[in-house]
Enzyme design. Structure first.
Site, short mmCIF file in Angstrom:
data_model
loop_
_atom_site.label_atom_id
_atom_site.label_comp_id
_atom_site.label_asym_id
_atom_site.label_seq_id
_atom_site.Cartn_x
_atom_site.Cartn_y
_atom_site.Cartn_z
N ARG A 102 1.04 -1.20 -0.09
CA ARG A 102 0.02 -0.22 -0.35
C ARG A 102 1.12 1.68 -0.21
NH1 ARG A 102 -3.10 1.79 -2.27
NH2 ARG A 102 -3.70 -0.18 -2.48
N LYS A 137 1.80 24.17 -3.97
CA LYS A 137 0.77 23.75 -3.61
C LYS A 137 0.52 22.57 -3.25
CE LYS A 137 -1.98 28.16 -4.86
NZ LYS A 137 -3.03 28.99 -5.34
N LYS A 169 4.43 39.44 -2.77
CA LYS A 169 3.16 39.12 -3.13
C LYS A 169 1.87 40.21 -2.32
CE LYS A 169 0.92 34.96 -3.64
NZ LYS A 169 1.34 34.47 -4.96
N GLU A 199 4.14 40.15 -7.78
CA GLU A 199 3.00 39.94 -8.66
C GLU A 199 2.52 41.44 -8.24
OE1 GLU A 199 0.44 36.69 -6.03
OE2 GLU A 199 -0.77 38.56 -5.55
N ASP A 220 -1.12 38.37 -11.81
CA ASP A 220 -2.23 37.46 -11.21
C ASP A 220 -3.35 38.13 -11.47
OD1 ASP A 220 -2.67 36.01 -9.17
OD2 ASP A 220 -3.12 38.09 -7.91
#
Length: 281
Positions: A102, A137, A169, A199, A220
């Site tokens: 597994r 992410k 950002k 950004e 963005d």
């Protein structure tokens, strides 16, 4: 040819996954049903077509429980395969192979799924200048192997962590007061080998960023028209990265605006596991 990750970097992930599965007493089903000295020959097979990534995860999972087991790959990472393809052959202690099954399938299938989805994105922008890249992410603890799977799918990696490069950002801009001020501070801080990306969410911010000459500007959630205008205004002076809400349906049009890079979080956070089985030979 995909440069493999050294086993040393994969082993901690494999060992942690095995420990989670084996628990306090090990595989009690295998202990109850399978003689201690039994041998088992089996194959890893693709039950759905896709792109291979993560053979080493499967190999190491089995080797951790049976160092004498043999693992013979029949394909290579980065290779596109059809349903029914034998990916690898295994022979070893039956209890060990069954106990590792597994963990091997979880990691192997996850990475093949990422590589397969990535290849779809890469194929979609073929013929344009745009390159596909991932994001941060990723699944906590699996970033290094998930980003490897992205490379197996034909894309490139964005920064691996917060220490790789400076990426300013919207909240950084808010804390600094303006795009220009944020870029100035970043460039004063950065060493000669560290890149600065900022950004922006409008053409006005783009003009402000360009005046400070960052290495990369991230557009963005720009409209297609504004992206094309940004490409015209920048005229190759900095790398332009498109980001935000990118899907397979919108991807080609984004690439055709002329941006250099398109970052896609979905490569790692939304990839469907490739169905792989381990079957007795």
């Amino acid at each position: 040819m995909i440069e493999p990750i050294p086993d040393l970097l994969i082993l901690p992930t494999v060992r942690q996954a095995l420990a989670e599965d084996l628990g306090r007493a090990g595989d009690v089903t295998a202990q109850a049903c399978v003689p201690a000295d039994a041998e088992l020959a089996c194959t890893f097979g693709a039950r759905r077509g896709g792109v291979v990534a993560g053979l080493a995860c499967a190999r190491l999972a089995i080797a951790e429980l049976d160092p004498a087991a043999t693992f013979t790959p029949r394909v290579a990472d980065g290779e596109r395969v059809e349903a029914g393809t034998v990916l690898a052959e295994v022979r070893g202690n039956a209890r060990a192979v069954l106990s590792a099954e597994r963990t091997a399938l979880n990691l192997f299938g996850r990475l093949c799924g990422i590589a397969t989805l990535t290849r779809e994105y890469v194929d979609t922008v073929e013929g344009t200048r745009a390159r596909i890249t991932d994001t941060r992410k990723t699944t906590p603890g699996l970033r290094h192997i998930e980003k490897y799977a992205v490379r197996c799918g034909g894309a490139v990696n964005h920064r691996f962590g917060l220490d790789d490069a400076i990426l300013i950002k919207d909240n950084h801009v808010a804390a600094c007061g303006s795009v220009g001020e944020a870029v100035r501070r970043a460039k004063a801080f950065a060493g000669h080998l560290m890149k600065v990306e900022v950004e922006v969410d409008s053409l006005a911010q783009l003009h402000e960023a360009l005046a400070e000459a960052p290495d990369v500007i991230m557009l963005d959630n720009f409209s297609l028209a504004d992206m094309a205008e940004a490409v015209r205004l920048v005229a190759g002076r900095v790398v332009l990265e498109a980001s935000g809400g990118v899907t397979l349906e919108t991807l080609r049009a984004i690439a055709e605006t002329g941006v250099d890079v398109i970052s896609v979080g979905a490569l790692t956070h939304s990839a469907k596991v490739l169905d792989i089985g381990l079957d007795a030979a």
